[in-house]
Design a protein around this motif. Sequence first.
Motif, mmCIF file in Angstrom:
data_model
loop_
_atom_site.group_PDB
_atom_site.id
_atom_site.type_symbol
_atom_site.label_atom_id
_atom_site.label_comp_id
_atom_site.label_asym_id
_atom_site.label_seq_id
_atom_site.Cartn_x
_atom_site.Cartn_y
_atom_site.Cartn_z
ATOM 1 N N PHE A 29 0.834 -1.205 0.000
ATOM 2 C CA PHE A 29 0.000 0.000 0.000
ATOM 3 C C PHE A 29 0.872 1.260 0.000
ATOM 4 O O PHE A 29 0.547 2.254 -0.654
ATOM 5 C CB PHE A 29 -0.910 0.020 1.231
ATOM 6 C CG PHE A 29 -2.061 -0.947 1.177
ATOM 7 C CD1 PHE A 29 -2.884 -1.024 0.061
ATOM 8 C CD2 PHE A 29 -2.345 -1.785 2.253
ATOM 9 C CE1 PHE A 29 -3.956 -1.908 0.009
ATOM 10 C CE2 PHE A 29 -3.410 -2.669 2.222
ATOM 11 C CZ PHE A 29 -4.211 -2.735 1.098
ATOM 12 N N GLY A 30 1.974 1.215 0.755
ATOM 13 C CA GLY A 30 2.839 2.383 0.849
ATOM 14 C C GLY A 30 3.685 2.611 -0.388
ATOM 15 O O GLY A 30 4.168 3.722 -0.610
ATOM 16 N N THR A 31 3.869 1.584 -1.194
ATOM 17 C CA THR A 31 4.672 1.705 -2.405
ATOM 18 C C THR A 31 3.815 2.007 -3.631
ATOM 19 O O THR A 31 4.121 2.921 -4.409
ATOM 20 C CB THR A 31 5.470 0.405 -2.654
ATOM 21 O OG1 THR A 31 6.304 0.147 -1.528
ATOM 22 C CG2 THR A 31 6.326 0.525 -3.907
ATOM 23 N N ASP A 32 2.732 1.259 -3.791
ATOM 24 C CA ASP A 32 1.900 1.386 -4.996
ATOM 25 C C ASP A 32 0.605 2.154 -4.775
ATOM 26 O O ASP A 32 -0.040 2.549 -5.739
ATOM 27 C CB ASP A 32 1.571 -0.016 -5.544
ATOM 28 C CG ASP A 32 2.814 -0.794 -5.915
ATOM 29 O OD1 ASP A 32 3.763 -0.171 -6.420
ATOM 30 O OD2 ASP A 32 2.847 -2.020 -5.697
ATOM 31 N N GLY A 33 0.222 2.363 -3.509
ATOM 32 C CA GLY A 33 -1.023 3.058 -3.224
ATOM 33 C C GLY A 33 -2.187 2.095 -3.079
ATOM 34 O O GLY A 33 -2.154 0.971 -3.595
ATOM 35 N N PHE A 34 -3.224 2.548 -2.393
ATOM 36 C CA PHE A 34 -4.395 1.707 -2.142
ATOM 37 C C PHE A 34 -5.053 1.270 -3.448
ATOM 38 O O PHE A 34 -5.365 0.098 -3.643
ATOM 39 C CB PHE A 34 -5.411 2.455 -1.276
ATOM 40 C CG PHE A 34 -6.685 1.696 -1.039
ATOM 41 C CD1 PHE A 34 -6.778 0.798 0.010
ATOM 42 C CD2 PHE A 34 -7.802 1.879 -1.855
ATOM 43 C CE1 PHE A 34 -7.957 0.079 0.240
ATOM 44 C CE2 PHE A 34 -8.976 1.172 -1.632
ATOM 45 C CZ PHE A 34 -9.050 0.276 -0.584
#
Length: 222
Positions: A29-34
């Motif tokens: 989530f922190g790398t690619d987004g929700f």
Amino acid sequence: MAPRPNAGTKGVPRADREQEIVRVASVAFGTDGFAATGVADVAHAAGISKALVYSYFGSKEGLHAACLAEAGGLLAAEIERVARDGSAGVERGVRTLAAMFAVLDDRRHVWRLLRDRTAPADGPAAEVVAQYTARIEALARDGVLELLGDAGTTDELDVSAMVRTWLGIVDSLMDWWVAHPDQGAEEMTQRVARLIAALVSDQTRRRGPAPGDATPAPTPQR
């Protein structure tokens, strides 16, 4: 892809398995987004089945909320630790930022997770965000009240404005830091200390003698 050792296998305590899923999901989530992260992506990275993720967290939103709860709790705990160490005023502000840099130095995805603009604006995630935001804002208010109180300022609107200003400064500095991965925690701490010292010393130089300060005696005329 072969499952990781002890990932999704019998005999692994549920708490340990949940923690591993949250760890992997937080990175995703922190790398690619929700919006760009699916439960299948997390399950694959963790070496488990989607069904297992759903059985633990109910939904993608539930998994995301668990990740946010851990991330928000991590930062709030560090800020609370600094609040108890006896520092005050500007020193407390610098130490707070230093603690944030240190705890996130090898996991900057946590900050991106907390700042993800693709995350849902309501639902479980929003509730978690509201909880940790209130916790952090209360700590910021305590620090501001102490700082302004020492300067003789007690106006509630002044306090409110300063709290928003400080939180904005923190957000901006953290965003800048995450965008500069070559800058380590110690380098950022030193940079913040330099910047704040420059601001404070500049204001001291410019203000001149304060009301009530002793006025230098005039030079005798010969």
